[in-house]
Scaffold this active site. Structure first.
Site, PDB file in Angstrom:
ATOM      1  N   ASP A 122       0.814  -1.218   0.000  1.00 15.31           N
ATOM      2  CA  ASP A 122       0.000   0.000   0.000  1.00 15.31           C
ATOM      3  C   ASP A 122       0.845   1.265   0.000  1.00 15.31           C
ATOM      4  O   ASP A 122       0.308   2.372  -0.030  1.00 15.31           O
ATOM      5  CB  ASP A 122      -0.935  -0.005   1.222  1.00 15.31           C
ATOM      6  CG  ASP A 122      -1.956   1.114   1.189  1.00 15.31           C
ATOM      7  OD1 ASP A 122      -2.564   1.331   0.133  1.00 15.31           O
ATOM      8  OD2 ASP A 122      -2.148   1.775   2.227  1.00 15.31           O
ATOM      9  N   THR A 150      -6.895   6.132  -0.111  1.00 12.74           N
ATOM     10  CA  THR A 150      -7.206   4.897  -0.818  1.00 12.74           C
ATOM     11  C   THR A 150      -8.670   4.525  -0.606  1.00 12.74           C
ATOM     12  O   THR A 150      -9.188   4.579   0.505  1.00 12.74           O
ATOM     13  CB  THR A 150      -6.317   3.758  -0.305  1.00 12.74           C
ATOM     14  OG1 THR A 150      -4.954   4.111  -0.493  1.00 12.74           O
ATOM     15  CG2 THR A 150      -6.616   2.460  -1.040  1.00 12.74           C
ATOM     16  N   GLN A 184      -5.070  -0.796  -7.137  1.00 14.48           N
ATOM     17  CA  GLN A 184      -5.565   0.128  -6.126  1.00 14.48           C
ATOM     18  C   GLN A 184      -6.297   1.283  -6.792  1.00 14.48           C
ATOM     19  O   GLN A 184      -5.924   1.739  -7.873  1.00 14.48           O
ATOM     20  CB  GLN A 184      -4.427   0.676  -5.265  1.00 14.48           C
ATOM     21  CG  GLN A 184      -4.916   1.510  -4.088  1.00 14.48           C
ATOM     22  CD  GLN A 184      -3.778   1.909  -3.165  1.00 14.48           C
ATOM     23  OE1 GLN A 184      -3.183   2.955  -3.325  1.00 14.48           O
ATOM     24  NE2 GLN A 184      -3.486   1.050  -2.190  1.00 14.48           N
TER      25      GLN A 184
END
Length: 269
Positions: A186, A204, A254
């Site tokens: 991430d 996110t 993502q």
């Protein structure tokens, strides 16, 4: 567990207290002016899910939605639902809760060892080896070091291709190694390659990882992030994680909020 003068390690991140059956709590607490790092809560959610399946069943995918900001100074509680245990696969759902509110909702799937063909279609991204790459600091990660090879997007506001590894030895447990990879997955953003003043990547929204082959996170892995599109106030990119010998260990995707304004990843902003 509160962070000490020596500082927390990745092993501290990957430590959970079992409260009851299918109920776990994080033990590492520390002060952070930023919201709880998404890679931390995702790695811990995967670890909680993995604790409820047979040890030979390893994660092959996770899909998480970040619903609220978390606080690193507060413990996070993880509740696991055992959706199914089949002949080869186990499906789990996890919610990460702080203050009675869900900060992350995750689905994760685990697979028993299976024989079959092993084919990697594309070669690993071209990159100088870590020893020939420039050291730099990945923010927010405990006991991780990184190197920056030549960049596919030289004008990007932060590296979109980089080497990384844990600086503390990690147990050989494949579940912990997969959680360490999730912790790393991430960080950074492929959207940093987009023009600096057109729009700003934000929090996110959702994150997915597919685990193809084992990888040790206390050895060098290459992360490569590729931007694809921005529309509807959302930006989307994909990525890969390959081992030092070029084996594709994992793929990721993502989506983040994307708003007009200057890119906050540009140094000095």
């Amino acid at each position: 567990m509160t962070a000490t003068a020596g500082g927390p390690t990745l092993l501290d991140v990957l430590t959970l207290e079992e409260i009851d059956r299918d109920l776990y709590r994080s033990t590492l607490l520390f002060t952070d002016p930023l919201p709880l790092y998404g890679g931390q809560v995702a790695a811990q959610a995967l670890l909680a899910a993995g604790r409820t399946v047979a040890p030979e069943r390893l994660p092959h995918s996770l899909h998480g939605y970040f619903l609220r900001s978390g606080d690193a100074a507060r413990p996070t509680v993880f509740r696991v639902d055992r959706d199914r245990d089949g002949g080869s696969f186990s499906a789990r759902r996890v919610v990460a809760v702080q203050g009675g509110e869900v900060v992350l909702s995750m689905s994760a799937s685990f697979q028993a060892p299976t024989a079959g063909p092993d084919l990697q279609v594309a070669a690993a991204p071209a990159a100088e080896p870590p020893q020939d790459s420039v050291p730099f600091t990945l923010p927010r990660l405990f006991t991780m070091e990184s190197r920056r090879p030549a960049q596919p997007h030289p004008g990007a506001s932060s590296p979109t291709r980089f080497w990384a590894r844990a600086t503390v030895p990690l147990p050989g447990d494949p579940l912990l190694q997969a959680c360490g990879l999730t912790y790393l997955s991430d960080i950074g953003t492929g959207l940093a390659a987009l023009p600096e003043d057109e729009a700003a990547p934000g929090p996110t929204l959702d994150h997915a990882v597919w685990f193809h082959r084992p990888a040790r996170l206390d050895e060098w892995v290459l992360v490569d992030l590729v931007p694809h599109t921005v529309s509807g106030g959302r930006g989307w990119y994909t990525g890969s994680v390959t081992t030092g010998d070029g084996v594709l260990a994992a793929s990721l995707a993502q989506e983040t909020l994307f708003r007009p304004g200057r890119n906050p990843f540009r140094p000095g902003r």
